[in-house]
Design a protein around this motif. Structure first.
Motif, mmCIF file in Angstrom:
data_model
loop_
_atom_site.group_PDB
_atom_site.id
_atom_site.type_symbol
_atom_site.label_atom_id
_atom_site.label_comp_id
_atom_site.label_asym_id
_atom_site.label_seq_id
_atom_site.Cartn_x
_atom_site.Cartn_y
_atom_site.Cartn_z
ATOM 1 N N ALA A 161 0.871 -1.233 0.128
ATOM 2 C CA ALA A 161 -0.012 0.143 -0.067
ATOM 3 C C ALA A 161 0.895 1.316 0.014
ATOM 4 C CB ALA A 161 -0.862 0.026 1.312
ATOM 5 N N ALA A 162 2.041 1.056 0.656
ATOM 6 C CA ALA A 162 2.860 2.300 0.840
ATOM 7 C C ALA A 162 3.403 2.636 -0.487
ATOM 8 C CB ALA A 162 3.978 2.345 1.910
ATOM 9 N N ALA A 163 3.790 1.405 -1.086
ATOM 10 C CA ALA A 163 4.673 1.793 -2.604
ATOM 11 C C ALA A 163 3.498 2.196 -3.698
ATOM 12 C CB ALA A 163 5.186 0.217 -3.004
ATOM 13 N N GLY A 169 0.522 8.691 -5.952
ATOM 14 C CA GLY A 169 -0.014 9.896 -5.115
ATOM 15 C C GLY A 169 -1.111 9.903 -4.417
ATOM 16 N N MET A 170 -1.782 8.681 -4.320
ATOM 17 C CA MET A 170 -2.919 8.549 -3.322
ATOM 18 C C MET A 170 -2.457 8.101 -1.780
ATOM 19 S SD MET A 170 -4.466 4.752 -4.291
ATOM 20 C CE MET A 170 -5.050 5.057 -5.991
ATOM 21 N N ARG A 202 -2.319 6.440 1.879
ATOM 22 C CA ARG A 202 -1.960 4.949 2.135
ATOM 23 C C ARG A 202 -3.297 4.208 2.328
ATOM 24 N NH1 ARG A 202 3.707 4.342 5.457
ATOM 25 N NH2 ARG A 202 4.872 5.431 3.866
ATOM 26 N N GLU A 203 -3.978 5.059 2.876
ATOM 27 C CA GLU A 203 -5.325 4.381 3.372
ATOM 28 C C GLU A 203 -6.086 4.104 2.276
ATOM 29 O OE1 GLU A 203 -4.488 7.231 4.869
ATOM 30 O OE2 GLU A 203 -3.669 6.389 6.482
ATOM 31 N N LYS A 204 -6.165 5.112 1.043
ATOM 32 C CA LYS A 204 -7.053 4.731 -0.110
ATOM 33 C C LYS A 204 -6.252 3.587 -0.861
ATOM 34 C CE LYS A 204 -10.227 5.789 -3.023
ATOM 35 N NZ LYS A 204 -11.473 5.674 -2.628
ATOM 36 N N ALA A 205 -4.975 3.330 -0.710
ATOM 37 C CA ALA A 205 -4.302 2.421 -1.551
ATOM 38 C C ALA A 205 -4.299 0.946 -0.920
ATOM 39 C CB ALA A 205 -2.650 2.454 -1.492
#
Length: 90
Positions: free
Chosen positions: A7-9, A15-16, A18-21
């Motif tokens: 998610a962090a990567a 550009g989103m 981490r929560e959205k990823a």
């Protein structure tokens, strides 16, 4: 790599947040699980295919006692990497 690292990567690359990823990853895995439960294959061109594989019933051996046991037929999810993924890791 675990889900938070993935998610962090993705967040860094797109550009989103981490929560959205993390929500996107969860939605992705939920859809693959749902398709698998319906018996459908999921093909991501260039990456690979998730498909249902049938295992026939077979006899096995209990490693503790050595006794022969009957293993029932079952289904599992398999993954076959695509050509682009194979080429990238070679």
């Amino acid at each position: 790599m675990r889900k938070p690292e993935l998610a962090a990567a993705i967040a860094d690359q797109t550009g989103m947040t981490r929560e959205k990823a993390s929500e996107v990853i969860t939605a992705f895995t939920d859809q693959i699980s749902a398709a698998a439960s319906r018996g459908e294959d999921v093909t991501l061109i260039g990456f690979g295919t998730f498909n249902i594989r049938k295992r026939e019933a077979r006899s096995g051996r209990n490693p503790q006692t050595g006794a022969t046991i009957q293993i029932p037929a079952s289904s599992t999810v398999g993954f076959k990497p695509g050509k682009a993924l194979k080429d990238q890791i070679s």
